[in-house]
Design an enzyme around this catalytic site. Sequence first.
Site, short mmCIF file in Angstrom:
data_model
loop_
_atom_site.label_atom_id
_atom_site.label_comp_id
_atom_site.label_asym_id
_atom_site.label_seq_id
_atom_site.Cartn_x
_atom_site.Cartn_y
_atom_site.Cartn_z
CB SER A 561 33.34 49.08 51.07
OG SER A 561 32.08 49.04 51.69
CB SER A 563 34.94 51.24 44.11
OG SER A 563 33.59 50.93 44.44
CE LYS A 579 32.02 49.28 41.98
NZ LYS A 579 31.09 48.13 42.05
CG ASP A 677 25.73 43.16 48.39
OD1 ASP A 677 24.82 43.15 49.22
OD2 ASP A 677 26.60 44.04 48.35
#
Length: 807
Positions: A561, A563, A579, A677
């Site tokens: 979303s 990166s 990243k 998550d």
Amino acid sequence: MGSTVFFTTVTALIMHCFMSLALQQSIETDKYALLALKSHLSFGPDNIFLEKNWTAESSVCGWYGVACDDPRVNRVTGLSISCMGLTGSISSSVGNLSFLHSLDLSWNSFHGNFPEGIALLQRLQHLDLSNNLFSGAIPPSIFVSLSNLQSLRLKNNTFSGNVPMEVADLHSLTVLDLQFNLFSGPIPLGIFNLSSLEILAFTGNKVSGNLPMDICSHLPRLNGLYLWNNEFDGPIPASLGNCSQLEFLILSSNAFSGILPGEIGNLSSLVVLDIGDNQLTGSIPSEIGHLHRLQSLSLGNNWLSGIIPETVGGSLEIQELILNDNRIVGTIPDAICNLRNLSVLHLGMNSLGGYLPPGMGNLKFLRTIDLSRNSFTGKIPASVGTLPYLVNLSLAQNEFEGSIPEFQQIMSLETLDLSQNNLTGGVPQSLEALLYLKWFNVSYNRLSGQIPTGGPFRNFTASSFMSNAGLCGAPQFEVLPCSINHSKRRAHLIMHLFLGIFPASLVTAFLVFLFIRNRKKKIASVQNVESPDIKQKHISYSELQTATNRFGEGNLLALGSYSAIYECCLSDGTYSAVKVFHFKNARAARETFLTECDLLSRIRHRNLIEFIASCPRWDLDIGAIVLEYMPNGSLERWLYSHNYCLDISQRLDIMIDVASALDYLHNNYYFPVVHCDVKPGNVLLDEDMVGHLCDFGIAKLLSVRDGVVRTKTMGTVGYIAPDEIMQVVDCNLLRQDHQIANFEAEMQCVSTIMELALQCTATSPGERMNIQDVVSILKKLRSQIITQNCDRTPKSKRSETLCKSTS
């Protein structure tokens, strides 16, 4: 009579034959429609299996992405080929799939206009064309026959023109997501009469006009209203307070004007309220304090005046309070210090003044404080220097006086801006300990003394210290050199002090040594593991550019979303993953980057992704994190791709890896960490298929003193259908060539795992199983499965080792 019975029987047999033939022709119609669709697609090396799987010789109901869920009709009812990297256009033959209920073509590179064949799918309920390259206007006739449509997702394309009025005729619609396209003109008013609507999303278009004053009169189920970054104007309707189910109200980056109505306080379910970057006037309504579930309040970049109401302290769940760039006056109310979950405090560019509340030191989870360009006075509270997770602090352009506090306890600090104040004294030498400090500015104060040269000060320039006449130091800072005589007197004084207190120092040092050693032993016994001495490797942004071929597509591993992740080969020959976050126009990306840097730099475990370095470039609105490279990719790829297969033993190994990582985060780190998550896409596999948990962008650090932790769903929501085990289990496990006894044992293992999963996801936190017990049960299951299957060749090193230990 006999002839009548005979005739009836023959007629029935003939009808049955015709019906069977018609039914066969129907499924053949679906097959040829899908083969025609396939003929318009282009396949690459990553999705070649779809080309080989969809063949005329095989049953269409066994094709990848094809569902024939209704045995009564024996027709294709679902088609889902999302995230396949497919290119091409959509054939009109898709309209021949007349029994289709669900069509998902998202996350590919399909192009062309809206596929007009979809207009023939009268039974269609769910349509997802998001994240493709579709363009052009949407013909109004498309929606005339789609009366059963419940969800319409077209986001992240380049559709243009007005939103067709006919969308308002879709009376069963619950989700309308048209975000990030080129739609213009007003929203058809009839859409606001769709009583079944739950999500209305137009973010990132050119939609204009006013919101109807009775906007919530016919939207009793509205849960999310996403209209930011458009051209809306006019007032915020007071009737929004009637949307009792509303959780997300995001209207930022428009031209809304007038006051923020107090009726907003009636939205008891509201989680996010973002109306920043508009033209709102008046004061912040005190009713804001009634929003007890509110986590983010963003009203920045408006024309708001008045004071910050004390009632804001009633919204105890707030994590982001963003009121910058307004005309707010008064002081910071003491009630803000009650917001113990507060992570971001943006009050810059207002007319606030007075002293800072002494209770700010209680906000232990603060990561970003921006109070710049106000009129605050007095000393900077020493308690600000004790906030353990602070990353960004800006107090610039105020009237603070006194000395700079000691900040050496805030090891995570990366930006510190104290410029344009009335600060006196010296630059504390203790700041040399802040190894992550990247941006430092004390210009335009009244500081004096020597500028430190160690730690991060090696990288600072003269721009950090301008207009402080009393400062001296190294030539790089463009200040006067420090006095030699002063240095000699200082050395002389130090020598006398050393000779005077040397004996006492030895005794004190010995006592301190004993104290530290005993304290470490106590910490080790409580925590079970010691916090490792983590040293971050220094990697420049230019080196990362070189190592990734300037972040070229050939090095791209994954997109998220906020990166993108690239494979890189560092100058020492090490393969890593970098990243990259892009902060511009995405505040959440910056916060995600800072959260991930903060946590990954602190934690170490064999089943967590290894942190190598961070490289923020604030001037470019970019941040990068260098991580351990995982050659076998994500668990998601192994579970949901036909090219890969994991047997039950390998899956158990990975479950244990993830559970062990969570056990460490929950129970064996200094502060409990909630990942928030956990999903297959966030589990990466190394060369030995060992699982490593990654992506800590929305993770939360909890206080040790918290006896009961309330959890909420924050990341990606999963789903398990209520079916029998044999109906939901991965077909790859059913196709294994096992002996009957082993197969039954493995299915029993799957059943046990499902029961375990349900216990871990119980509604009440008190009913959920402790993660330590989960690890223990999973290890026992693995031992049983491996022992039964040791006669077959083990598929992993861990299975082989366990087989040897049991033989």
